[in-house]
Motif scaffolding. Structure first.
Motif, PDB file in Angstrom:
ATOM      1  N   LEU A  17      23.438  78.206  18.541  1.00  0.00           N
ATOM      2  CA  LEU A  17      22.830  78.071  17.307  1.00  0.00           C
ATOM      3  C   LEU A  17      21.455  77.475  17.324  1.00  0.00           C
ATOM      4  CD1 LEU A  17      25.761  76.675  15.216  1.00  0.00           C
ATOM      5  CD2 LEU A  17      24.841  78.896  15.173  1.00  0.00           C
ATOM      6  N   ALA A  18      21.057  77.046  18.292  1.00  0.00           N
ATOM      7  CA  ALA A  18      19.854  76.273  18.461  1.00  0.00           C
ATOM      8  C   ALA A  18      18.409  77.335  18.467  1.00  0.00           C
ATOM      9  CB  ALA A  18      19.650  75.385  19.553  1.00  0.00           C
ATOM     10  N   MET A  19      17.325  76.833  18.102  1.00  0.00           N
ATOM     11  CA  MET A  19      15.990  77.445  18.137  1.00  0.00           C
ATOM     12  C   MET A  19      15.740  77.461  19.524  1.00  0.00           C
ATOM     13  SD  MET A  19      14.018  76.595  14.866  1.00  0.00           S
ATOM     14  CE  MET A  19      13.121  78.263  14.777  1.00  0.00           C
ATOM     15  N   VAL A  20      15.370  78.700  20.186  1.00  0.00           N
ATOM     16  CA  VAL A  20      14.559  78.706  21.325  1.00  0.00           C
ATOM     17  C   VAL A  20      13.095  78.543  21.487  1.00  0.00           C
ATOM     18  CG1 VAL A  20      16.240  80.627  22.032  1.00  0.00           C
ATOM     19  CG2 VAL A  20      13.975  81.318  21.418  1.00  0.00           C
ATOM     20  N   PRO A  21      12.585  77.942  22.736  1.00  0.00           N
ATOM     21  CA  PRO A  21      11.241  77.556  22.753  1.00  0.00           C
ATOM     22  C   PRO A  21      10.259  78.725  22.120  1.00  0.00           C
ATOM     23  CG  PRO A  21      12.347  76.999  24.773  1.00  0.00           C
ATOM     24  CD  PRO A  21      13.317  77.954  23.998  1.00  0.00           C
ATOM     25  N   TYR A  22       9.267  78.437  21.667  1.00  0.00           N
ATOM     26  CA  TYR A  22       8.486  79.361  20.896  1.00  0.00           C
ATOM     27  C   TYR A  22       7.966  80.452  21.953  1.00  0.00           C
ATOM     28  CZ  TYR A  22       4.104  81.426  18.772  1.00  0.00           C
ATOM     29  OH  TYR A  22       3.220  82.208  18.154  1.00  0.00           O
ATOM     30  N   ARG A  23       7.906  80.221  23.251  1.00  0.00           N
ATOM     31  CA  ARG A  23       7.365  81.305  24.093  1.00  0.00           C
ATOM     32  C   ARG A  23       8.415  82.242  24.678  1.00  0.00           C
ATOM     33  NH1 ARG A  23       2.396  79.995  27.370  1.00  0.00           N
ATOM     34  NH2 ARG A  23       1.775  78.343  26.772  1.00  0.00           N
ATOM     35  N   GLU A  24       9.487  81.890  24.135  1.00  0.00           N
ATOM     36  CA  GLU A  24      10.702  82.811  24.405  1.00  0.00           C
ATOM     37  C   GLU A  24      11.295  83.246  23.018  1.00  0.00           C
ATOM     38  OE1 GLU A  24      13.544  80.472  26.474  1.00  0.00           O
ATOM     39  OE2 GLU A  24      12.383  80.106  28.178  1.00  0.00           O
ATOM     40  N   ARG A  25      10.339  83.707  22.121  1.00  0.00           N
ATOM     41  CA  ARG A  25      10.780  84.050  21.007  1.00  0.00           C
ATOM     42  C   ARG A  25      11.188  85.693  21.062  1.00  0.00           C
ATOM     43  NH1 ARG A  25       5.639  83.129  20.997  1.00  0.00           N
ATOM     44  NH2 ARG A  25       4.002  84.744  20.421  1.00  0.00           N
ATOM     45  N   LEU A  26      11.954  86.243  20.006  1.00  0.00           N
ATOM     46  CA  LEU A  26      11.934  87.771  20.024  1.00  0.00           C
ATOM     47  C   LEU A  26      11.044  88.420  19.131  1.00  0.00           C
ATOM     48  CD1 LEU A  26      13.726  90.180  21.063  1.00  0.00           C
ATOM     49  CD2 LEU A  26      15.037  89.654  19.044  1.00  0.00           C
ATOM     50  N   LYS A  27      10.392  89.436  19.771  1.00  0.00           N
ATOM     51  CA  LYS A  27       9.463  90.191  18.811  1.00  0.00           C
ATOM     52  C   LYS A  27      10.143  91.097  18.054  1.00  0.00           C
ATOM     53  CE  LYS A  27       5.575  89.274  21.933  1.00  0.00           C
ATOM     54  NZ  LYS A  27       4.960  89.808  23.032  1.00  0.00           N
ATOM     55  N   MET A  28      10.154  90.839  16.768  1.00  0.00           N
ATOM     56  CA  MET A  28      10.582  92.090  15.752  1.00  0.00           C
ATOM     57  C   MET A  28       9.948  91.897  14.554  1.00  0.00           C
ATOM     58  SD  MET A  28      14.273  90.254  14.408  1.00  0.00           S
ATOM     59  CE  MET A  28      14.997  91.599  13.731  1.00  0.00           C
ATOM     60  N   GLY A  29      10.095  92.595  13.518  1.00  0.00           N
ATOM     61  CA  GLY A  29       9.492  92.763  12.325  1.00  0.00           C
ATOM     62  C   GLY A  29      10.103  93.463  11.374  1.00  0.00           C
ATOM     63  N   ARG A  30       9.363  94.077  10.374  1.00  0.00           N
ATOM     64  CA  ARG A  30       9.847  94.811   9.280  1.00  0.00           C
ATOM     65  C   ARG A  30       8.737  95.959   9.044  1.00  0.00           C
ATOM     66  NH1 ARG A  30      14.273  93.076   7.410  1.00  0.00           N
ATOM     67  NH2 ARG A  30      14.339  94.338   5.471  1.00  0.00           N
ATOM     68  N   MET A  31       9.054  96.911   8.860  1.00  0.00           N
ATOM     69  CA  MET A  31       8.292  98.285   7.935  1.00  0.00           C
ATOM     70  C   MET A  31       8.420  98.083   6.701  1.00  0.00           C
ATOM     71  SD  MET A  31       7.080  99.903  10.600  1.00  0.00           S
ATOM     72  CE  MET A  31       6.246 101.013  10.161  1.00  0.00           C
ATOM     73  N   ARG A  32       7.248  97.877   5.941  1.00  0.00           N
ATOM     74  CA  ARG A  32       7.246  97.697   4.491  1.00  0.00           C
ATOM     75  C   ARG A  32       6.701  98.905   4.075  1.00  0.00           C
ATOM     76  NH1 ARG A  32       9.045  92.544   2.925  1.00  0.00           N
ATOM     77  NH2 ARG A  32       9.045  91.007   4.442  1.00  0.00           N
ATOM     78  N   TRP A  33       6.949  99.349   2.852  1.00  0.00           N
ATOM     79  CA  TRP A  33       6.233 100.392   2.116  1.00  0.00           C
ATOM     80  C   TRP A  33       5.383  99.473   1.139  1.00  0.00           C
ATOM     81  CZ3 TRP A  33       5.316 102.444  -2.636  1.00  0.00           C
ATOM     82  CH2 TRP A  33       4.641 103.675  -2.512  1.00  0.00           C
ATOM     83  N   PRO A  34       3.979  99.848   0.928  1.00  0.00           N
ATOM     84  CA  PRO A  34       3.237 100.738   1.662  1.00  0.00           C
ATOM     85  C   PRO A  34       2.456 100.276   2.624  1.00  0.00           C
ATOM     86  CG  PRO A  34       2.072 100.001  -0.345  1.00  0.00           C
ATOM     87  CD  PRO A  34       3.454  99.316  -0.336  1.00  0.00           C
ATOM     88  N   SER A  35       2.584  98.876   3.030  1.00  0.00           N
ATOM     89  CA  SER A  35       1.702  97.986   3.722  1.00  0.00           C
ATOM     90  C   SER A  35       1.714  98.554   5.454  1.00  0.00           C
ATOM     91  CB  SER A  35       1.769  96.740   3.577  1.00  0.00           C
ATOM     92  OG  SER A  35       3.084  96.276   3.760  1.00  0.00           O
ATOM     93  N   GLY A  36       3.048  98.573   5.715  1.00  0.00           N
ATOM     94  CA  GLY A  36       3.248  99.294   7.179  1.00  0.00           C
ATOM     95  C   GLY A  36       4.128  97.958   7.833  1.00  0.00           C
ATOM     96  N   PHE A  37       3.889  97.937   9.290  1.00  0.00           N
ATOM     97  CA  PHE A  37       4.520  97.004  10.027  1.00  0.00           C
ATOM     98  C   PHE A  37       4.199  95.543   9.884  1.00  0.00           C
ATOM     99  CE2 PHE A  37       4.959  94.545  14.088  1.00  0.00           C
ATOM    100  CZ  PHE A  37       6.329  94.592  14.248  1.00  0.00           C
ATOM    101  N   MET A  38       4.908  94.585   9.602  1.00  0.00           N
ATOM    102  CA  MET A  38       4.706  93.135   9.717  1.00  0.00           C
ATOM    103  C   MET A  38       5.582  92.499  10.530  1.00  0.00           C
ATOM    104  SD  MET A  38       4.495  92.761   5.624  1.00  0.00           S
ATOM    105  CE  MET A  38       3.546  90.987   5.816  1.00  0.00           C
ATOM    106  N   ALA A  39       4.776  91.890  11.657  1.00  0.00           N
ATOM    107  CA  ALA A  39       5.527  91.144  12.712  1.00  0.00           C
ATOM    108  C   ALA A  39       6.170  89.834  12.178  1.00  0.00           C
ATOM    109  CB  ALA A  39       4.433  90.771  13.882  1.00  0.00           C
ATOM    110  N   MET A  40       7.063  89.828  12.620  1.00  0.00           N
ATOM    111  CA  MET A  40       8.193  88.492  12.277  1.00  0.00           C
ATOM    112  C   MET A  40       9.091  88.044  13.424  1.00  0.00           C
ATOM    113  SD  MET A  40       9.698  89.897   8.759  1.00  0.00           S
ATOM    114  CE  MET A  40       9.074  88.930   7.259  1.00  0.00           C
ATOM    115  N   PRO A  41       8.235  87.622  14.467  1.00  0.00           N
ATOM    116  CA  PRO A  41       8.944  86.973  15.438  1.00  0.00           C
ATOM    117  C   PRO A  41      10.161  86.089  15.204  1.00  0.00           C
ATOM    118  CG  PRO A  41       6.746  86.274  15.502  1.00  0.00           C
ATOM    119  CD  PRO A  41       6.926  87.033  14.486  1.00  0.00           C
ATOM    120  N   VAL A  42      11.331  85.904  15.921  1.00  0.00           N
ATOM    121  CA  VAL A  42      12.239  85.125  15.795  1.00  0.00           C
ATOM    122  C   VAL A  42      12.715  84.331  16.985  1.00  0.00           C
ATOM    123  CG1 VAL A  42      13.525  86.738  14.026  1.00  0.00           C
ATOM    124  CG2 VAL A  42      13.975  86.843  16.218  1.00  0.00           C
TER     125      VAL A  42
END
Length: 122
Positions: A17-42
């Protein structure tokens, strides 16, 4: 799909359940209309779960094999990684349906881990 996962020890559940170190975050995001891709690393399964939610104006943007590898190698939940792999192998489902399935599976795993670790929902 059968996604019954074995229960880890309370210590393992807390670690998953713990958070991983910042350098080991997973790159993901959201495609929003109309602005496009917004990065939301987790940095945790909880954040992945939140970002997999679908809504009217945005869609999760994630590379499924990267998610599986991250859950296995960084988070340390190899069993959940195998379930994720099995979920996305099914070519009959659309990308959105796969995101919804993963949202449900990860949500069920989070409930299980929180009960074992005796942690309330955040």
């Amino acid at each position: 799909m059968d996604c019954t996962l074995t229960a880890p020890s309370p210590e393992q559940a807390s670690a998953l359940l713990a958070m991983v170190p910042y350098r080991e975050r997973l790159k993901m995001g959201r495609m929003r209309w109309p602005s496009g891709f917004m990065a939301m690393p987790v940095r945790s399964l909880h954040e992945v779960h939140i970002n997999l939610m679908m809504d009217e104006k945005s869609t999760p943007a994630i590379h499924f094999p990267s998610l599986s590898t991250w859950v296995d190698k960084v988070v340390g939940d190899g069993e959940l990684a195998k379930v994720i792999d099995a979920c996305v192998v099914n070519d009959d489902n659309s990308y959105a349906e796969q995101c919804q399935q993963l949202h449900t599976i990860i949500g069920m795993r989070l409930v299980q881990l929180r009960e074992i670790a005796d942690v309330s929902d955040f």
